[in-house]
Design a protein around this motif. Structure first.
Motif, PDB file in Angstrom:
ATOM      1  N   UNK A   5     -44.050  80.293  -7.721  1.00 43.44           N
ATOM      2  CA  UNK A   5     -43.022  80.918  -7.033  1.00 43.44           C
ATOM      3  C   UNK A   5     -43.001  81.727  -8.467  1.00 43.44           C
ATOM      4  N   UNK A   6     -42.803  83.285  -7.147  1.00 48.58           N
ATOM      5  CA  UNK A   6     -41.831  84.200  -8.639  1.00 48.58           C
ATOM      6  C   UNK A   6     -41.304  84.562  -7.631  1.00 48.58           C
ATOM      7  N   UNK A   7     -39.501  84.556  -8.156  1.00 48.45           N
ATOM      8  CA  UNK A   7     -39.372  84.931  -7.413  1.00 48.45           C
ATOM      9  C   UNK A   7     -38.757  86.831  -8.047  1.00 48.45           C
ATOM     10  N   UNK A   8     -38.524  88.130  -7.215  1.00 51.35           N
ATOM     11  CA  UNK A   8     -38.216  89.240  -7.721  1.00 51.35           C
ATOM     12  C   UNK A   8     -37.453  89.549  -7.049  1.00 51.35           C
ATOM     13  N   UNK A   9     -36.212  89.414  -7.789  1.00 52.90           N
ATOM     14  CA  UNK A   9     -34.917  89.587  -7.185  1.00 52.90           C
ATOM     15  C   UNK A   9     -34.476  91.286  -7.334  1.00 52.90           C
ATOM     16  N   UNK A  10     -34.034  91.966  -6.137  1.00 52.69           N
ATOM     17  CA  UNK A  10     -33.415  93.568  -5.986  1.00 52.69           C
ATOM     18  C   UNK A  10     -34.703  93.935  -6.769  1.00 52.69           C
ATOM     19  N   UNK A  11     -36.120  94.487  -5.662  1.00 46.17           N
ATOM     20  CA  UNK A  11     -36.389  95.559  -5.319  1.00 46.17           C
ATOM     21  C   UNK A  11     -36.518  96.441  -4.867  1.00 46.17           C
ATOM     22  N   UNK A  12     -36.164  97.647  -5.495  1.00 46.40           N
ATOM     23  CA  UNK A  12     -36.127  98.492  -4.711  1.00 46.40           C
ATOM     24  C   UNK A  12     -36.970  99.612  -3.812  1.00 46.40           C
ATOM     25  N   UNK A  13     -37.991  99.959  -5.045  1.00 47.08           N
ATOM     26  CA  UNK A  13     -39.164 101.000  -4.144  1.00 47.08           C
ATOM     27  C   UNK A  13     -39.775 100.322  -4.361  1.00 47.08           C
ATOM     28  N   UNK A  14     -41.066 101.202  -3.227  1.00 46.81           N
ATOM     29  CA  UNK A  14     -41.791 100.238  -3.067  1.00 46.81           C
ATOM     30  C   UNK A  14     -43.490 100.780  -4.283  1.00 46.81           C
ATOM     31  N   UNK A  15     -42.774 102.208  -5.068  1.00 46.65           N
ATOM     32  CA  UNK A  15     -43.587 102.485  -6.714  1.00 46.65           C
ATOM     33  C   UNK A  15     -43.383 100.966  -6.903  1.00 46.65           C
ATOM     34  N   UNK A  16     -41.999 100.747  -6.738  1.00 44.90           N
ATOM     35  CA  UNK A  16     -42.138  99.023  -8.413  1.00 44.90           C
ATOM     36  C   UNK A  16     -42.834  98.396  -7.482  1.00 44.90           C
ATOM     37  N   UNK A  17     -42.829  97.628  -6.543  1.00 43.06           N
ATOM     38  CA  UNK A  17     -43.104  96.683  -6.402  1.00 43.06           C
ATOM     39  C   UNK A  17     -44.905  96.942  -6.489  1.00 43.06           C
ATOM     40  N   UNK A  18     -45.544  97.994  -6.064  1.00 40.51           N
ATOM     41  CA  UNK A  18     -47.086  98.682  -7.153  1.00 40.51           C
ATOM     42  C   UNK A  18     -47.357  97.879  -8.142  1.00 40.51           C
ATOM     43  N   UNK A  19     -46.035  98.369  -8.694  1.00 36.67           N
ATOM     44  CA  UNK A  19     -46.443  97.990 -10.691  1.00 36.67           C
ATOM     45  C   UNK A  19     -46.567  96.654 -10.475  1.00 36.67           C
ATOM     46  N   UNK A  20     -45.142  96.338 -10.065  1.00 41.37           N
ATOM     47  CA  UNK A  20     -45.517  94.490 -10.357  1.00 41.37           C
ATOM     48  C   UNK A  20     -46.185  94.237  -9.872  1.00 41.37           C
ATOM     49  N   UNK A  21     -46.899  94.088  -8.793  1.00 39.22           N
ATOM     50  CA  UNK A  21     -48.232  93.575  -7.942  1.00 39.22           C
ATOM     51  C   UNK A  21     -48.925  93.065  -8.758  1.00 39.22           C
ATOM     52  N   UNK A  22     -49.739  93.687  -9.642  1.00 40.37           N
ATOM     53  CA  UNK A  22     -50.758  93.742 -10.295  1.00 40.37           C
ATOM     54  C   UNK A  22     -50.422  92.167 -10.671  1.00 40.37           C
ATOM     55  N   UNK A  23     -49.817  91.874 -10.790  1.00 37.82           N
ATOM     56  CA  UNK A  23     -49.544  90.372 -11.837  1.00 37.82           C
ATOM     57  C   UNK A  23     -49.947  89.681 -11.110  1.00 37.82           C
ATOM     58  N   UNK A  24     -49.334  89.647  -9.863  1.00 42.90           N
ATOM     59  CA  UNK A  24     -49.555  88.350  -8.968  1.00 42.90           C
ATOM     60  C   UNK A  24     -51.090  88.701  -8.487  1.00 42.90           C
ATOM     61  N   UNK A  25     -51.615  87.634  -8.744  1.00 46.75           N
ATOM     62  CA  UNK A  25     -52.861  86.708  -8.308  1.00 46.75           C
ATOM     63  C   UNK A  25     -53.323  87.428  -6.948  1.00 46.75           C
ATOM     64  N   UNK A  26     -53.924  87.308  -5.748  1.00 41.22           N
ATOM     65  CA  UNK A  26     -53.669  87.017  -3.983  1.00 41.22           C
ATOM     66  C   UNK A  26     -55.581  85.449  -4.210  1.00 41.22           C
TER      67      UNK A  26
END
Ligand SMILES: Nc1ncnc2c1ncn2[C@@H]1O[C@H](COP(=O)(O)OP(=O)(O)O)[C@@H](O)[C@H]1O
Ligand SMILES: [Mg+2]
Length: 413
Positions: free
Chosen positions: A268-289
């Motif tokens: 479980x990872x909380x990502x608090x206060x994500x502002x932009x979709x681009x930010x999410x895209x950069x972060x998402x790479x670290x989280x396996x599906x």
């Protein structure tokens, strides 16, 4: 320990920046710079902590950092007029006396900034290295940098029980597919507060007991820092060599590395206060599906971000407080030490009128409450505040207006 004092100051400054539109007029850049410097300094504190046993000068260096971190935190506290600090225990009166004008706070921040730079320069003289170097020398494991501790002061929280239950269910039940559950809503509505409550819920703690992390993203999203922060919280003990390698990793490499570590886990990872979709895209790479029942819990102001993170999950809309909840929160914020919804009868009518102006936004209520808590509990004092509010608003309930009014005018009146 100096390390945690600096972490705490960095966190507070982060919060302040979050509310910058309202509170940080005129000093935003300075505060931002101060936060960067303090963040940078955090990397050196582990080594300094280890070395201070042996070296008096390093001991001094550490205590200087601690002091400056406290100063920074004081200045920010003063500036944003945060409600939690508004309670007697956390926000002593001396703070109010210090606050003559925003200009003064601005100057204070500048002075702190200069101090930080000086301390930072003296680091090299004392032979204090960054965290990776220190570890290779000592051959120790990478110790955990203190992460932002997501504790909530339960006694001030109102409502949120149903919301918590619903979100807990989303996290611990349902499909094994890795899901990103998002909470959306305007700034100050209580997303972070709710996320903290969920994160600390015993059912969630139990379900994700082996792998749980909280990361603060913010408008100034720095994925590498976010990844490092998460790594510090999950079960992983690198050797000295590994720690050195990690230290040198760039963002994408770090993301891949974290991805590998998380692959086998139910996380479980909380990502608090994500502002932009681009930010999410950069972060998402670290989280396996992988289908391990893992969850990401996002807080964001934007529905787009929520949908981008997981098109199949319905974003959870955090609601404004009801009238009764608003009143309860107001009483707890405005009257120090009060954890009920009871307010002295002679203040009740005035209080109710003022709370109405806050339109159910918790941030507005706690700011207003914090302001009143610094004044004597007399109808004349409250009336003064109310008249100013009324004069400013006529009949409207503009929440931004109430916050800016409180921050910029009433507060310094
Ligand atoms: N349900 C609540 N009860 C008490 N205080 C709350 C509640 N929700 C929010 N607050 C307070 O309001 C302020 C803003 O909340 P926060 O969670 O930071 O909002 P957001 O993350 O949506 O910007 C904080 O000071 C928080 O303590
Ligand atoms: Mg928040």
């Amino acid at each position: 320990m100096a390390e945690s004092a600096v972490s705490f100051a960095v966190e507070r400054i982060g919060d302040a920046l979050l509310q910058k539109a309202i509170f940080l007029k005129g000093v935003h850049e300075q505060v931002d710079r101060m936060q960067r410097e303090l963040k940078r300094m955090q990397c050196f504190l582990k080594d300094a902590d280890a070395k201070q046993q042996e070296d008096e000068r390093v001991r001094h260096w550490v205590s200087e950092i601690r002091d400056v971190a406290y100063d920074a935190e004081d200045a920010i506290d003063a500036f944003i007029f945060n409600v939690e600090s508004g309670r007697t225990k956390f926000f002593p009166c001396r703070m109010f006396k210090k606050l003559v004008s925003s200009c003064k706070v601005g100057k204070e921040i500048e002075a702190i900034q200069i101090k930080i730079q000086d301390i930072s320069k003296s680091r090299e003289t004392y032979g204090i290295n960054s965290i990776g170097e220190a570890i290779s020398q000592a051959g120790q494991r990478l110790q955990k940098l203190r992460y932002i501790s997501p504790l909530v002061k339960e006694e001030i929280i109102v409502g949120l029980k149903e919301d918590t239950d619903k979100l807990v269910e989303e996290l611990v039940k349902g499909d094994e597919r890795r899901r990103a559950v998002s909470m959306v809503g305007m700034g100050g509505i209580g997303k972070t507060t709710l996320a903290k409550k969920v994160y600390n819920d015993s059912r969630v703690m139990d379900h994700f007991r082996f792998c749980r992390a909280w990361a603060y993203v913010s408008q100034d999203c720095r994925p590498r820092d976010v990844f490092q922060n998460i790594l510090n919280q999950i079960p992983y003990n690198p050797t000295g060599d590994e720690a050195r390698k990690i230290e040198k990793m760039q963002e994408h490499e770090f993301g891949d590395f974290l991805h590998e570590l998380l692959k086998e886990q139910r996380f479980l990872v909380v990502l608090d206060d994500v502002w932009e979709s681009d930010d999410w895209e950069r972060l998402a790479k670290a989280f396996p599906k992988e289908s391990n029942g893992s969850r990401l819990l996002l807080t964001t102001r934007k529905n787009d971000v929520a949908l981008q993170a997981d098109a199949q999950s319905v974003p959870y809309e955090v609601q404004l407080l009801s009238e009764a909840e608003s009143w309860k929160l107001f009483c707890r914020s405005a009257i120090p030490g009060n954890f009920t919804e009871i307010c002295p009868p002679e203040l009740k009518e005035l209080g109710e009128k003022m709370v109405k102006k806050c339109a159910g936004l918790p941030l507005a209520i706690v700011v207003l409450g914090g302001l009143l808590s610094s004044k004597k509990q007399l109808p004349t004092m409250w009336e003064e505040v109310f008249n100013k509010l009324r004069a400013h608003f006529a009949e409207s309930n503009g929440v931004d207006a109430i916050l800016s009014l409180i921050a910029n005018r009433l507060f310094y009146a």
